[in-house]
Enzyme design. Structure first.
Site, PDB file in Angstrom:
ATOM      1  N   ARG A  71      13.088 -26.455   1.968  1.00 40.30           N
ATOM      2  CA  ARG A  71      13.761 -25.420   0.631  1.00 40.30           C
ATOM      3  C   ARG A  71      14.234 -24.379   1.555  1.00 40.30           C
ATOM      4  O   ARG A  71      13.758 -23.615   2.533  1.00 40.30           O
ATOM      5  CB  ARG A  71      12.931 -24.531  -0.177  1.00 40.30           C
ATOM      6  CG  ARG A  71      12.810 -23.803  -1.206  1.00 40.30           C
ATOM      7  CD  ARG A  71      11.632 -23.578  -1.911  1.00 40.30           C
ATOM      8  NE  ARG A  71      11.248 -22.169  -1.640  1.00 40.30           N
ATOM      9  CZ  ARG A  71      10.765 -21.436  -3.172  1.00 40.30           C
ATOM     10  NH1 ARG A  71      11.178 -21.709  -4.670  1.00 40.30           N
ATOM     11  NH2 ARG A  71      10.765 -20.028  -2.301  1.00 40.30           N
ATOM     12  N   THR A 113      17.971 -19.056   0.218  1.00 39.76           N
ATOM     13  CA  THR A 113      19.375 -19.466  -1.505  1.00 39.76           C
ATOM     14  C   THR A 113      17.973 -20.365  -2.222  1.00 39.76           C
ATOM     15  O   THR A 113      18.365 -20.175  -3.514  1.00 39.76           O
ATOM     16  CB  THR A 113      20.361 -20.778  -1.147  1.00 39.76           C
ATOM     17  OG1 THR A 113      19.734 -21.594  -0.261  1.00 39.76           O
ATOM     18  CG2 THR A 113      21.004 -20.031  -0.549  1.00 39.76           C
ATOM     19  N   ASP A 157       2.473 -19.551  -0.497  1.00 39.76           N
ATOM     20  CA  ASP A 157       3.541 -20.988  -0.420  1.00 39.76           C
ATOM     21  C   ASP A 157       2.113 -21.719  -0.112  1.00 39.76           C
ATOM     22  O   ASP A 157       1.532 -22.170   0.791  1.00 39.76           O
ATOM     23  CB  ASP A 157       4.406 -20.507   1.007  1.00 39.76           C
ATOM     24  CG  ASP A 157       4.636 -21.874   1.197  1.00 39.76           C
ATOM     25  OD1 ASP A 157       6.057 -21.347   1.228  1.00 39.76           O
ATOM     26  OD2 ASP A 157       4.434 -22.733   1.242  1.00 39.76           O
ATOM     27  N   ASP A 215       1.596 -23.708   3.126  1.00 37.75           N
ATOM     28  CA  ASP A 215       1.133 -22.676   4.214  1.00 37.75           C
ATOM     29  C   ASP A 215       0.372 -22.946   4.321  1.00 37.75           C
ATOM     30  O   ASP A 215      -0.641 -22.734   4.938  1.00 37.75           O
ATOM     31  CB  ASP A 215       2.064 -21.466   3.955  1.00 37.75           C
ATOM     32  CG  ASP A 215       3.653 -21.678   5.041  1.00 37.75           C
ATOM     33  OD1 ASP A 215       4.423 -22.503   5.674  1.00 37.75           O
ATOM     34  OD2 ASP A 215       4.570 -20.776   4.552  1.00 37.75           O
TER      35      ASP A 215
HETATM   36  N1  URA Z   1       5.999 -22.967  -3.532  1.00 39.26           N
HETATM   37  C1  URA Z   1       5.652 -22.544  -3.068  1.00 39.26           C
HETATM   38  O1  URA Z   1       4.491 -22.829  -2.204  1.00 39.26           O
HETATM   39  N2  URA Z   1       4.979 -21.607  -3.936  1.00 39.26           N
HETATM   40  C2  URA Z   1       5.554 -20.963  -4.590  1.00 39.26           C
HETATM   41  O2  URA Z   1       5.238 -19.636  -5.630  1.00 39.26           O
HETATM   42  C3  URA Z   1       7.041 -21.579  -4.708  1.00 39.26           C
HETATM   43  C4  URA Z   1       7.558 -22.171  -4.297  1.00 39.26           C
END
Ligand code: URA
Length: 207
Positions: free
Chosen positions: A102, A106, A198, A201
């Site tokens: 991702r 964007t 995330d 993460d």
């Molecule tokens: N990816 C993630 O890890 N968390 C989100 O909130 C959106 C996409």
């Protein structure tokens, strides 16, 4: 209706631990496995099975064995946190990988890796991607899977956003989504709110 909201209390117990910002990667990983097991059990409720007879120490007993070819496809990298759970339930599953990255600015997903098992046309395909946010990467991954022949396809996620659900429904109304929750919204950075941050993460301690 393509969204199946899983209400099981054990699912929601694990989810609240995943959401809690204080949860450290070790526990986060354990809860990711636990919730994935429970969600996968729900998403495979109607998995084809064939009758078999086994001999107990006392007598023959009739039962059923899963007869479907199951293919599990984690969307990298966060989906890897769910893979072991599915393989624990279905050790004979074949595994594909789809790598989508991702763009932080964007939020558009671009493909950097795909490796899928051969011939998905008769398979029960489970795509695992914990965060269904904009739906852009989910749609891109479903496009790849359907181009590879997949016809029976389900998504298992841990948190979904209304925008992601709507995009998948718009492009692939035949694909069922299994999730414990559809959260409120996306923020301007396309993170799910309240979400859990995330996922990758938090899973790997890369925050
Ligand atoms: N990816 C993630 O890890 N968390 C989100 O909130 C959106 C996409």
């Amino acid at each position: 209706m393509s969204v199946h909201v899983v209400e099981h209390p054990l699912v929601h117990d694990a989810l609240v631990t995943l959401r809690d910002a204080r949860t450290q990667p070790e526990v986060f990983r354990r809860m990711a496995v636990r919730i994935s097991l429970l969600l996968a059990a729900e998403a495979t409720r109607d998995l084809p099975a064939s009758p078999v007879t086994v001999q107990t120490p006392l007598a023959p007993a009739e039962g059923r064995r899963v007869s479907a070819d199951v293919v599990v496809v984690p969307v990298l990298r966060a989906g890897l946190g769910m893979l072991d759970a599915i393989l624990e339930l279905i050790p004979g599953a074949r595994v594909g990988h789809i790598g989508l990255q991702r763009d932080e600015a964007t939020a558009i997903a671009s493909k950097y890796y795909t490796k899928l098992p051969r011939d998905l046309s008769e398979s029960f395909v489970l795509m695992i991607d914990p965060m269904l946010a904009t739906g852009g990467s989910a749609v891109a991954a479903i496009d790849l899977l359907t181009a590879a022949g997949a016809r029976t396809l389900r998504i298992i996620c841990i948190v979904a956003a209304p925008e992601g659900v709507a995009l998948v429904e718009q492009h692939h109304p035949e694909v069922a989504i299994y999730t414990p929750v559809v959260d409120r919204e996306l923020n301007p950075h396309k993170y799910i709110v309240p979400g859990l941050g995330d996922f990758g993460d938090r899973l790997y301690g890369t925050t």
